[in-house]
Scaffold this active site. Structure first.
Site, mmCIF file in Angstrom:
data_model
loop_
_atom_site.group_PDB
_atom_site.id
_atom_site.type_symbol
_atom_site.label_atom_id
_atom_site.label_comp_id
_atom_site.label_asym_id
_atom_site.label_seq_id
_atom_site.Cartn_x
_atom_site.Cartn_y
_atom_site.Cartn_z
ATOM 1 N N ASN A 138 0.830 -1.220 0.000
ATOM 2 C CA ASN A 138 0.000 0.000 0.000
ATOM 3 C C ASN A 138 0.862 1.267 0.000
ATOM 4 O O ASN A 138 0.357 2.366 0.235
ATOM 5 C CB ASN A 138 -0.902 0.025 1.229
ATOM 6 C CG ASN A 138 -1.847 -1.152 1.253
ATOM 7 O OD1 ASN A 138 -2.422 -1.508 0.240
ATOM 8 N ND2 ASN A 138 -2.012 -1.772 2.413
ATOM 9 N N HIS A 191 -13.698 -1.672 6.605
ATOM 10 C CA HIS A 191 -12.536 -2.421 7.077
ATOM 11 C C HIS A 191 -12.801 -3.131 8.408
ATOM 12 O O HIS A 191 -13.569 -2.649 9.256
ATOM 13 C CB HIS A 191 -11.356 -1.447 7.246
ATOM 14 C CG HIS A 191 -10.061 -2.142 7.519
ATOM 15 N ND1 HIS A 191 -9.481 -2.157 8.770
ATOM 16 C CD2 HIS A 191 -9.245 -2.859 6.713
ATOM 17 C CE1 HIS A 191 -8.347 -2.831 8.704
ATOM 18 N NE2 HIS A 191 -8.179 -3.263 7.466
ATOM 19 N N GLU A 223 -16.104 4.465 3.907
ATOM 20 C CA GLU A 223 -14.697 4.738 3.559
ATOM 21 C C GLU A 223 -14.664 5.609 2.314
ATOM 22 O O GLU A 223 -15.627 5.614 1.553
ATOM 23 C CB GLU A 223 -13.962 3.414 3.267
ATOM 24 C CG GLU A 223 -13.819 2.579 4.509
ATOM 25 C CD GLU A 223 -13.097 1.245 4.282
ATOM 26 O OE1 GLU A 223 -12.468 1.054 3.224
ATOM 27 O OE2 GLU A 223 -13.192 0.409 5.190
ATOM 28 N N SER A 257 -10.846 -0.552 0.851
ATOM 29 C CA SER A 257 -9.519 -1.178 0.866
ATOM 30 C C SER A 257 -9.415 -2.422 0.000
ATOM 31 O O SER A 257 -8.354 -2.708 -0.532
ATOM 32 C CB SER A 257 -9.131 -1.529 2.302
ATOM 33 O OG SER A 257 -10.071 -2.419 2.858
ATOM 34 N N ASP A 274 -13.476 6.723 6.773
ATOM 35 C CA ASP A 274 -12.102 6.212 6.865
ATOM 36 C C ASP A 274 -11.405 6.512 5.538
ATOM 37 O O ASP A 274 -11.774 5.972 4.491
ATOM 38 C CB ASP A 274 -12.158 4.701 7.140
ATOM 39 C CG ASP A 274 -10.778 4.095 7.334
ATOM 40 O OD1 ASP A 274 -9.791 4.688 6.852
ATOM 41 O OD2 ASP A 274 -10.684 3.015 7.940
ATOM 42 N N HIS A 330 -7.099 4.800 2.421
ATOM 43 C CA HIS A 330 -6.520 4.573 1.090
ATOM 44 C C HIS A 330 -6.704 5.752 0.138
ATOM 45 O O HIS A 330 -6.371 5.652 -1.036
ATOM 46 C CB HIS A 330 -7.102 3.298 0.477
ATOM 47 C CG HIS A 330 -6.694 2.073 1.247
ATOM 48 N ND1 HIS A 330 -5.507 1.420 1.042
ATOM 49 C CD2 HIS A 330 -7.303 1.430 2.262
ATOM 50 C CE1 HIS A 330 -5.405 0.402 1.876
ATOM 51 N NE2 HIS A 330 -6.491 0.385 2.636
ATOM 52 N N LYS A 338 -0.249 3.748 4.737
ATOM 53 C CA LYS A 338 -0.439 3.387 3.318
ATOM 54 C C LYS A 338 0.427 4.340 2.475
ATOM 55 O O LYS A 338 1.622 4.188 2.465
ATOM 56 C CB LYS A 338 -1.918 3.463 2.933
ATOM 57 C CG LYS A 338 -2.869 2.917 3.984
ATOM 58 C CD LYS A 338 -2.782 1.431 4.171
ATOM 59 C CE LYS A 338 -3.812 0.976 5.189
ATOM 60 N NZ LYS A 338 -3.386 -0.129 6.024
HETATM 61 C C1 LIG Z 1 -9.653 1.110 5.400
HETATM 62 C C2 LIG Z 1 -8.629 0.788 6.446
HETATM 63 N N1 LIG Z 1 -8.760 1.316 7.677
HETATM 64 C C3 LIG Z 1 -7.882 1.060 8.649
HETATM 65 C C4 LIG Z 1 -6.812 0.223 8.433
HETATM 66 C C5 LIG Z 1 -5.861 -0.064 9.556
HETATM 67 O O1 LIG Z 1 -4.719 0.687 9.385
HETATM 68 P P1 LIG Z 1 -3.306 0.239 9.999
HETATM 69 O O2 LIG Z 1 -2.764 -0.783 9.067
HETATM 70 O O3 LIG Z 1 -2.524 1.488 10.027
HETATM 71 O O4 LIG Z 1 -3.575 -0.318 11.343
HETATM 72 C C6 LIG Z 1 -6.607 -0.327 7.169
HETATM 73 C C7 LIG Z 1 -5.413 -1.167 6.920
HETATM 74 O O5 LIG Z 1 -5.392 -2.249 6.544
HETATM 75 C C8 LIG Z 1 -7.550 -0.059 6.149
HETATM 76 O O6 LIG Z 1 -7.410 -0.604 4.939
#
Ligand SMILES: Cc1ncc(COP(=O)(O)O)c(C=O)c1O
Length: 401
Positions: free
Chosen positions: A49, A136, A184, A188, A213, A216, A247
């Site tokens: 990522n 996620h 989001e 993801s 969120d 990405h 990411k």
């Molecule tokens: C949409 C989303 N939110 C949160 C996370 C969690 O982030 P981190 O990997 O920094 O814990 C991810 C990571 O995989 C994600 O894809």
């Protein structure tokens, strides 16, 4: 050694193996921004990522100048001026009043949801989360945790991007409950965008909190790479923005962004913030570098988005159906776990690292190769990927006939 433990483990793991869902790690050692070593092989990495190729950039600029471990949580002595400056800079970039850094994006989501639940409870109100089906796992886990505390379900899941359903759920809402819509900006696993504009429009009719969120989208979209919320000018409508540093910014960590009062609430009620050692000052410091690079080097995001459009159009012309969008997350669906794994194996034999993603990470029947791109991929590496994916997909399809 407990026999019971052995039995439990072998039952659970054999179950995973029997449905091709057993997970294992391998050492993947970076050689440069896009090449890695896996065992004896050198592979081109199409599953990171690190979209802007920043992970390799920090070695020289940051490591010498600041501390590694924070030593304690933010409320003890783990909040340094590096954190304060990074939070100010992050908020300025994102266009919010304030922000707070957490050691991971996972924890940022946990802290945000814990906080929304706690402030609602403090006013004697219930809370209901209206959640896109594809959000996620960290958001799901966060909501499940607070449901466990309360002892009842507080979630309504809507089909991916089904804004009409969100509207119906808001219409039927109990006025004693706080409504939180959770989505989001770039999903993801599917790589498509949330329908943020239409969800935001519902705010003119319904009273709800909007949590987005941006894990990405951060670094890739909007002015200076500030994200999709900034690109769509939806700051006023989004109450809680989550971002990750892990990411496109190539670091580790996450953040909750929003009004100053929201951040004060996270400091007071976000257990994932309060009871965990602060983000290392090193990463707080590097966050400012990352934002500066996003501001000063727009060609990084332009290149990765243009590569993404190219890969998407070549795969589609070759007969592969893709989800809509232009993000550098490009899933190629195989439905069956075994086929996604076979495709990944064949790609690896050709020097390309693309990982298969299987349930429970994605819904059953939607196993996939999740291709991700970096601005550092060369044209010839990308051509090689496109040719290999088209060949492998057609080979696997003809075998089913
Ligand atoms: C949409 C989303 N939110 C949160 C996370 C969690 O982030 P981190 O990997 O920094 O814990 C991810 C990571 O995989 C994600 O894809």
């Amino acid at each position: 050694m407990s026999n019971r433990l052995d039995q439990l483990i072998s039952h659970a793991l054999d179950g995973r193996r029997s449905v091709h869902q057993f997970r294992q790690r391998r050492c993947v050692d970076p050689i440069d921004a896009v090449r890695v070593r896996v065992g004896p092989r050198e592979l081109v990495n199409f599953c990171s990522n690190d979209y802007l190729g920043l992970a390799a950039r920090y070695r020289d600029i940051v490591f010498s100048r600041t501390g590694y471990g924070a030593g304690a949580s933010g409320l003890i002595c783990g909040y340094t001026s590096e954190h304060a400056q990074a939070e100010t800079e992050l908020a300025r970039w994102k266009g919010t009043e304030s922000s707070i850094l957490l050691p991971s994006g996972y924890q940022a989501n946990l802290a945000a949801v814990q906080t929304l639940h706690a402030i609602s409870e403090a006013s004697g109100r219930g809370i209901r989360f209206i959640v896109d089906r594809l959000v996620h796992a960290s958001l799901i886990d966060a909501i499940r945790q607070v449901e466990g505390w309360v002892g009842k379900s507080m979630t309504r899941v809507f089909p991916h991007n089904d804004v009409a359903k969100v509207r119906r759920l808001l219409e039927q809402a109990d006025p004693n409950d706080t409504q939180v819509v959770v989505t989001e900006s770039i999903f993801s696993m599917d790589g498509d965008a949330g329908d943020l504009e239409n969800i935001a429009q519902l705010k003119s009719q319904y009273d709800f909190i909007l949590l987005v969120d941006e894990a990405h989208a951060t670094g890739l979209y909007g002015p200076d790479g500030a994200g999709l919320v900034a690109q769509l000018r939806l700051h006023e409508h989004v109450d809680v923005t989550i971002t990750t540093l892990s990411k496109a910014l190539g670091l580790v960590g996450g953040a909750v962004c929003g009004k100053q009062s929201l951040i004060e609430s996270v400091i007071n009620f976000g257990r994932a913030y309060i009871y965990s050692t602060s983000t290392p000052p090193l990463f707080a410091s590097a966050t400012r570098d990352a934002i500066q690079i996003c501001r000063q080097e727009p060609n990084r995001r332009k290149r990765v988005l243009s590569l993404s459009r190219q890969v998407r159009s070549d795969l589609q012309e070759g007969g592969i159906d893709l989800f809509p969008g232009d993000s550098p997350i490009i899933p190629v669906l195989f439905h069956e776990e075994s086929r996604a794994m076979e495709a990944a194996r064949q790609l690896e034999d050709q020097g390309l690292l693309v990982l298969p993603v299987r349930p429970p990470t994605v819904p059953r029947g939607t196993s996939r190769l999740r291709i991700t791109l970096s601005c550092e991929h060369s044209d010839s590496q990308v051509d090689q990927l496109i040719r290999a994916v088209l060949r492998i997909v057609s080979g696997l399809r003809s075998r089913t006939r």
